[in-house]
Enzyme design. Structure first.
Site, PDB file in Angstrom:
ATOM      1  N   GLY A 110      69.586  91.354  81.977  1.00  9.36           N
ATOM      2  CA  GLY A 110      69.759  91.966  83.283  1.00  9.36           C
ATOM      3  C   GLY A 110      71.232  92.168  83.368  1.00  9.36           C
ATOM      4  N   LYS A 111      71.827  92.972  84.372  1.00 10.50           N
ATOM      5  CA  LYS A 111      73.312  93.047  84.417  1.00 10.50           C
ATOM      6  C   LYS A 111      73.632  93.865  85.769  1.00 10.50           C
ATOM      7  CE  LYS A 111      77.215  92.062  82.036  1.00 10.50           C
ATOM      8  NZ  LYS A 111      77.481  91.158  81.076  1.00 10.50           N
TER       9      LYS A 111
END
Ligand code: GLU
Length: 421
Positions: A110-111
Site C-alpha cells: 500500500g502507499k
C-alpha cells in the site's frame, strides 16, 4: 510496448506496470492472474479541510492505495510532497507489494500521499493536516488491514499524530496501526536507520560479488533525507569515500571526500547541502554522472533515464529510493555492465524493520538495536542471494531477478487462495 519519449514526463505507474508485465511474461503467468495483479485492489482519494494559522480553511487532497492484500495486510508509507499524484501513489503501492514479497515478510502493498509542501506549513498546521488526513483514510487502515509508515517528508512525529488520532477514535492505544513511531510510543530501535542500513548490507554483498574493495570505493548519494544521509554515513563507516551528495536544492562534490556528519549539520543549519565549505556546487544531474564506484539514488522516481543512463560512471547503482531508474535506463545500464541493486530489494530494510516494529507492538515487546540489526542483516542477505541466483540462472538483470521472485510469491499466494466468490 511504448518507448520512453525524451520530451514527455515519465509516468511512474506506467513504469511499474511495464516492470510487472516483463516479469509476468517471463513467468508465463496465467492471464487472469496477470489482469488482477496489474491493477491496485483499492484506491481512495480524499479532499479534506485544515484550519490554517491565518484563520482560513484550506482543502488538501490525499490518497491511500492498496495494491494487493494477498500475503497479508497492506503496508507502505505516506509521503507529503507538492507533486504527489494518484498514479505515483499507485506505482509506489505496487512496488511495496513486490518489496514485501522479495524479503518474505507477510504483507501486501500500500502507499499514501498528500499533495502538500510541508516546508510551507507551521507545526500546528502540519499536525492538523496529519490528524485529519489519517481520519479520512481510517476507513482503510488498521493493524490487521493496512499499516502506514514514514516516506518522503514524513517523520516519527507525524507517525505519533497518526497513531494518537486512530487511538482516540478507538478509545484505547493502538500502536500497531502505524510504524516508524518514536521509540517512546512503541517504535523500534533501528527503524530510523533501517532503509539505509538494509541498502548498505546489499551493497556490501554486491561489492563482494564483483570483487570491489569498498575501502577504496568512491560513493555518490542523491538525496540527503533519512535514507540518503544515513546511507552516506554508513558507507563512510564501511571505508568508502563520499565524493558527492545532493538534496532537492542541488548537490556538492569534493573528490577528496566529504564528511557526511558535517554535511548533515550544514544542511540542518542552512536548509541545503550547497555551499558546504571545501566543496564545489553541482546540479542533481551532474551528481548522477559523477565519477564514482557506488551511486546511491535516495530521492525520487525517474532520475536515471534514457537521457543520462549512458553517462552513469558507477559500477554499482543501489536504489535506496523507490523507482529512480526507468526500464529503458535499466537496459542501458545492464548492457554497460553496471550492477543494479533494485529498489524492491535495496531499500526493503525500511519495511522489514517496520515489520519488526509491528511484531513488537502486537506482542507488547521491545527488542535491542543489536537484535534488530542482526535480524535485518539475515533477511537482506538472504533476499540478495536469492535474487542474484535467479538473475544468474535466467541471465537477466537484478531487477528482473527480484521481480521473478516477488511476482511468483504473490501469484502463488493469490492462486492458492482462489477467486472469491
Ligand atoms: N516508505 C518506506 C518504503 O518505501 C517504508 C514503508 C514501511 O515501512 O511500511 O519502503
Amino acid at each position: 510496448m511504448t518507448t520512453e519519449n525524451v520530451a514527455a514526463p515519465i509516468n511512474a505507474w506506467q513504469v511499474a506496470q511495464r516492470q510487472f508485465d516483463l516479469a509476468a511474461e517471463m513467468l508465463n503467468l496465467d492471464s487472469g492472474l496477470r489482469r488482477v495483479l496489474r491493477e491496485p485492489r483499492r484506491e481512495l482519494t480524499v479532499h479534506f479541510p485544515v484550519h490554517m494559522d491565518d484563520g482560513s480553511v484550506q482543502v488538501f487532497t490525499g490518497y491511500r492505495v492498496q495494491h494487493n492484500l494477498g500475503r497479508g495486510p497492506a503496508k507502505g508509507g505516506i509521503r507529503y510532497h507538492q507533486d504527489v499524484t494518484l498514479d505515483e501513489v499507485k506505482a509506489l503501492a505496487m512496488w511495496m507489494t513486490w518489496k514485501c514479497a522479495v524479503v518474505g515478510i507477510p504483507y501486501g502493498g500500500g502507499k499514501g500521499g498528500v499533495v502538500v509542501d510541508p516546508k510551507k506549513l507551521s507545526k500546528k498546521e502540519l499536525e492538523g493536516l496529519s490528524r485529519r488526513f489519517f481520519t479520512e483514510i481510517s476507513v482503510l487502515v488498521g493493524p490487521e488491514r493496512d499499516i502506514p509508515a514514514p516516506d518522503v517528508n514524513t517523520t516519527p512525529q507525524i507517525m505519533a499524530w497518526f497513531m494518537d488520532t486512530y487511538s482516540m477514535h478507538a478509545g484505547y492505544t493502538v500502536p500497531g496501526v502505524v510504524t516508524g513511531k518514536p521509540i517512546s510510543l512503541g517504535g523500534s530501535e533501528g527503524r530510523n536507520e533501517a532503509t539505509a542500513r538494509g541498502a548498505v548490507y546489499t551493497i556490501v554483498k554486491a561489492a563482494a560479488h564483483l570483487g570491489l574493495d569498498l575501502k577504496k570505493a568512491k560513493v555518490a548519494v542523491q538525496g540527503y533525507g533519512n535514507a540518503g544521509s544515513i546511507a552516506a554515513q554508513l558507507m563512510r563507516d564501511e571505508g568508502g569515500t563520499i565524493v558527492a551528495v545532493s538534496d532537492s536544492t542541488g548537490g556538492i562534490r569534493n573528490m577528496a571526500g566529504l564528511d557526511p556528519d558535517k554535511v548533515l549539520a550544514w544542511k540542518k543549519e542552512h536548509g541545503t547541502v550547497q555551499g558546504f565549505p571545501g566543496s564545489e556546487d553541482i546540479s542533481n544531474a551532474e551528481l548522477l554522472e559523477t565519477e564514482c564506484d557506488v551511486l546511491i539514488p535516495a530521492a525520487y522516481e525517474n532520475q536515471i533515464t534514457i537521457r543520462n543512463a549512458d553517462k552513469v560512471k558507477a559500477k554499482i547503482v543501489a536504489e535506496a529510493a523507490n523507482g529512480p531508474t526507468t526500464p529503458e535506463a535499466d537496459e542501458i545500464l545492464h548492457r554497460r555492465g553496471v550492477f543494479m541493486i533494485p529498489d524492491i530489494l535495496c531499500n526493503a530494510g525500511g519495511v522489514t524493520v517496520s515489520y519488526f516494529e509491528w511484531v513488537q507492538d502486537l506482542n507488547r515487546d521491545h527488542w535491542t538495536e543489536a537484535d534488530v540489526n542482526a535480524k535485518l542483516k539475515v533477511i537482506m542477505e538472504k533476499a540478495f542471494g536469492e535474487v542474484l541466483a535467479l538473475s544468474e540462472q535466467h541471465r537477466v538483470n537484478m531487477r528482473t531477478g527480484a521481480y521473478l521472485n516477488a511476482v511468483q510469491r504473490v501469484a502463488d499466494a493469490t492462486a492458492m487462495r482462489g477467486l472469491y466468490p
